[in-house]
Design an enzyme around this catalytic site. Sequence first.
Site, PDB file in Angstrom:
ATOM      1  N   GLU A  80       1.710   2.435  11.746  1.00  0.00           N
ATOM      2  CA  GLU A  80       0.578   2.431  12.662  1.00  0.00           C
ATOM      3  C   GLU A  80       0.848   1.314  13.674  1.00  0.00           C
ATOM      4  O   GLU A  80       1.115   0.175  13.273  1.00  0.00           O
ATOM      5  CB  GLU A  80      -0.724   2.148  11.897  1.00  0.00           C
ATOM      6  CG  GLU A  80      -1.908   2.137  12.845  1.00  0.00           C
ATOM      7  CD  GLU A  80      -3.254   1.950  12.166  1.00  0.00           C
ATOM      8  OE1 GLU A  80      -3.309   1.876  10.926  1.00  0.00           O
ATOM      9  OE2 GLU A  80      -4.249   1.861  12.911  1.00  0.00           O
ATOM     10  N   ARG A 113       4.648  -1.371  -3.252  1.00  0.00           N
ATOM     11  CA  ARG A 113       4.752  -2.244  -2.079  1.00  0.00           C
ATOM     12  C   ARG A 113       5.617  -3.430  -2.433  1.00  0.00           C
ATOM     13  O   ARG A 113       5.615  -3.903  -3.554  1.00  0.00           O
ATOM     14  CB  ARG A 113       3.388  -2.816  -1.709  1.00  0.00           C
ATOM     15  CG  ARG A 113       2.431  -1.912  -1.100  1.00  0.00           C
ATOM     16  CD  ARG A 113       1.163  -2.690  -0.789  1.00  0.00           C
ATOM     17  NE  ARG A 113       1.219  -3.237   0.559  1.00  0.00           N
ATOM     18  CZ  ARG A 113       1.023  -2.509   1.646  1.00  0.00           C
ATOM     19  NH1 ARG A 113       0.774  -1.226   1.556  1.00  0.00           N
ATOM     20  NH2 ARG A 113       1.067  -3.054   2.843  1.00  0.00           N
ATOM     21  N   LYS A 137      -0.840  -6.938   7.587  1.00  0.00           N
ATOM     22  CA  LYS A 137      -0.934  -7.063   9.043  1.00  0.00           C
ATOM     23  C   LYS A 137      -2.194  -7.818   9.454  1.00  0.00           C
ATOM     24  O   LYS A 137      -2.168  -8.604  10.386  1.00  0.00           O
ATOM     25  CB  LYS A 137      -0.903  -5.673   9.686  1.00  0.00           C
ATOM     26  CG  LYS A 137       0.515  -5.171   9.910  1.00  0.00           C
ATOM     27  CD  LYS A 137       0.532  -3.926  10.757  1.00  0.00           C
ATOM     28  CE  LYS A 137       0.729  -2.708   9.892  1.00  0.00           C
ATOM     29  NZ  LYS A 137       0.714  -1.442  10.623  1.00  0.00           N
TER      30      LYS A 137
HETATM   31  P1  ATP Z   1      -0.530  -3.418   6.227  1.00  0.00           P
HETATM   32  O1  ATP Z   1      -1.283  -3.196   4.954  1.00  0.00           O
HETATM   33  O2  ATP Z   1       0.318  -4.647   6.252  1.00  0.00           O
HETATM   34  O3  ATP Z   1      -1.363  -3.281   7.452  1.00  0.00           O
HETATM   35  P2  ATP Z   1       0.313  -0.676   6.356  1.00  0.00           P
HETATM   36  O4  ATP Z   1       0.880  -0.041   5.158  1.00  0.00           O
HETATM   37  O5  ATP Z   1      -1.066  -0.297   6.686  1.00  0.00           O
HETATM   38  O6  ATP Z   1       0.558  -2.234   6.258  1.00  0.00           O
HETATM   39  P3  ATP Z   1       1.760   0.921   8.224  1.00  0.00           P
HETATM   40  O7  ATP Z   1       2.082   0.657   9.636  1.00  0.00           O
HETATM   41  O8  ATP Z   1       0.862   2.055   7.926  1.00  0.00           O
HETATM   42  O9  ATP Z   1       1.190  -0.426   7.644  1.00  0.00           O
HETATM   43  O10 ATP Z   1       3.101   1.067   7.371  1.00  0.00           O
HETATM   44  C1  ATP Z   1       4.128   1.951   7.695  1.00  0.00           C
HETATM   45  C2  ATP Z   1       4.904   2.270   6.454  1.00  0.00           C
HETATM   46  O11 ATP Z   1       5.427   1.081   5.879  1.00  0.00           O
HETATM   47  C3  ATP Z   1       4.037   2.924   5.414  1.00  0.00           C
HETATM   48  O12 ATP Z   1       4.699   4.080   4.920  1.00  0.00           O
HETATM   49  C4  ATP Z   1       3.882   1.906   4.342  1.00  0.00           C
HETATM   50  O13 ATP Z   1       3.837   2.526   3.103  1.00  0.00           O
HETATM   51  C5  ATP Z   1       5.126   1.034   4.508  1.00  0.00           C
HETATM   52  N1  ATP Z   1       4.842  -0.336   4.087  1.00  0.00           N
HETATM   53  C6  ATP Z   1       3.922  -1.177   4.602  1.00  0.00           C
HETATM   54  N2  ATP Z   1       3.908  -2.344   3.939  1.00  0.00           N
HETATM   55  C7  ATP Z   1       4.852  -2.252   2.972  1.00  0.00           C
HETATM   56  C8  ATP Z   1       5.319  -3.128   1.938  1.00  0.00           C
HETATM   57  N3  ATP Z   1       4.794  -4.345   1.774  1.00  0.00           N
HETATM   58  N4  ATP Z   1       6.301  -2.688   1.135  1.00  0.00           N
HETATM   59  C9  ATP Z   1       6.826  -1.471   1.296  1.00  0.00           C
HETATM   60  N5  ATP Z   1       6.440  -0.608   2.228  1.00  0.00           N
HETATM   61  C10 ATP Z   1       5.459  -0.975   3.065  1.00  0.00           C
HETATM   62 MG    MG Z   2      -0.965   2.272   6.799  1.00  0.00          MG
END
Ligand code: ATP
Ligand code: MG
Length: 563
Positions: free
Chosen positions: A37, A263, A273
């Site tokens: 995102e 994660r 984020k």
């Molecule tokens: P945040 O919770 O930090 O805002 P998010 O998962 O909402 O992160 P996205 O931009 O949706 O952020 O993430 C893109 C991809 O990266 C998703 O498929 C998510 O599963 C993966 N991802 C995000 N954070 C992690 C992490 N800490 N470890 C592994 N994969 C991750």
């Molecule tokens: Mg997400």
Amino acid sequence: MTSTEPSASSNVIRNIIIEDIATNKYNRKLMTRFPPEPNGYLHIGHAKSICLNFGLAAELGGVCNLRFDDTNPGKEDIEYVMSIQEDVRWLGFDWEDHLYYASDYFEMLYDYAVQLIRLDKAYVCSLSADEIREYRGTLTLPGKDSPYRNRPISESLDLFARMRGGEFPDGTHVLRAKIDMASPNVVMRDPTIYRIRHASHHRTGDKWCIYPMYDFTHCLSDSIEGITHSICTLEFENNRPLYDWFLDELHVPCHPQQIEFARMNLTHTVLSKRKLIELVENKYVSGWDDPRMPTISGFRRRGYTPESIRNFCERIGVARRDSTVDMALLEHCVREDLNNRAPRVMAVLRPLRVIIDNYPENQVEMLDALYHPDDPQMGSRNLPFTKILYIEADDFMENPPKKFFRLSPGREVRLRYAYFIRCESVIKDNKTGEILELHCTYDPQTKGGGAPDGRKVKATLHWVSAEHAITANVRLYNHLFSQPDPDGAKDGSDFKTFLNPHSLELLTDCRLEPGLAGAAPASRFQFERLGYFSVDPIDSSEMQIVFNRIVTLKDEWAKLCNK
Ligand code: ATP
Ligand code: MG
């Protein structure tokens, strides 16, 4: 739990995919996607997901799409879209022409929503957000049907069209899937699939005032693109039945498989984020690419190599249980990589002046010095040796304790690539007692570092010629958080309470060997005995070179493993 053993590429997801290819389960090419995102910069957790999705596709003959999951106007921005592309590319992955945006599917998603209403599998609900929450029930109590649940299909179709037309203010109606308000899985209790948001979108502008929710958008985007394996993190495990429900109910091109993995968490930092934005917006750091940030742009600016980050992601493997990886492992990976590729140079961070009393005034000897002791291919350079030098202030102690083997009054040490010197006297400031300079003698017989009479010294120090050295700013970085788990305070303290006040130490009077004057932005070196450093690509100028410490030479990871 802190894992100390790298689970050498234990990759359950790879095994599933290999099996599916062998049985030709999907009857089409392997296709994965990385779906960020664009509401922040990518962090090292994203790197794990990038390496998995792009890495598996590359390894197993598939394709990986880069898809922006941009369904939340307001929080999303073109700045993030650009930074994400730069970061993925820097990590070494290529989406070729497979760049997509969920927002490009808005029209199709709308049609799918209409299809669901027609199938009597969705309805417009006019409860308020609070009421919807109240009706949803809890983990132990079933939910209640919305009074709008059995509204005629034609009425929902009409209201949904008018929602799109902009007739209603935010929050007045939503479109919900008609599933089961008594489902033990709360996610399945008639989840919202569209809501009204009168907000401008960074790509579609004001064309839309209704926006689809993540669960609806994601599975359909996957299907539209022909994804075979939709890899996501564990918190979506409960959402998998919903992912499958939409694809089963609707007439879609294909039904991808969602697979979850844990994660990644890392010690001494935060990987959310929302929290990273807080650090940037409130200026706890200098920006998203502050070299202390766990963002990809932060690591890049600090001097990390993409190879070391990819290697790290490979080594931690794929877990099915949440785990925290020790930052020491990441540091170990970059050290290992730079050990092979970084030229060795001499830099004095806290200079102490040394005068060699018996060395001829105005004499300059050029001493040959290898750039890498194990790699002659890297070549060598000439270092000027002169009467007045700088050594590291903490390589001298006037009253050394037992275990201090470096320079002290009356003691002899080796200067790297040069001579043995002996400290004869110490000049101090009369008032403050501060050590101003050392007077030493050198032994001309020891040129190159060995004594013909076979006498030994216990230390070899780095040094620079005072007259020839260049001045530099050097930034020493330490953990951004002093606690290993800033997010997990038992007393519920805010993560910012654990910010390390010593995470950045700025040294402004460092003296570097003259050859570093023209060092290219982002180039990396080992400063002998000190660590790996790289030229800051943003703050360095022709007038003033700025180095960032990437990592020290002390390998905490090796220590942990030996324990
Ligand atoms: P945040 O919770 O930090 O805002 P998010 O998962 O909402 O992160 P996205 O931009 O949706 O952020 O993430 C893109 C991809 O990266 C998703 O498929 C998510 O599963 C993966 N991802 C995000 N954070 C992690 C992490 N800490 N470890 C592994 N994969 C991750
Ligand atoms: Mg997400």
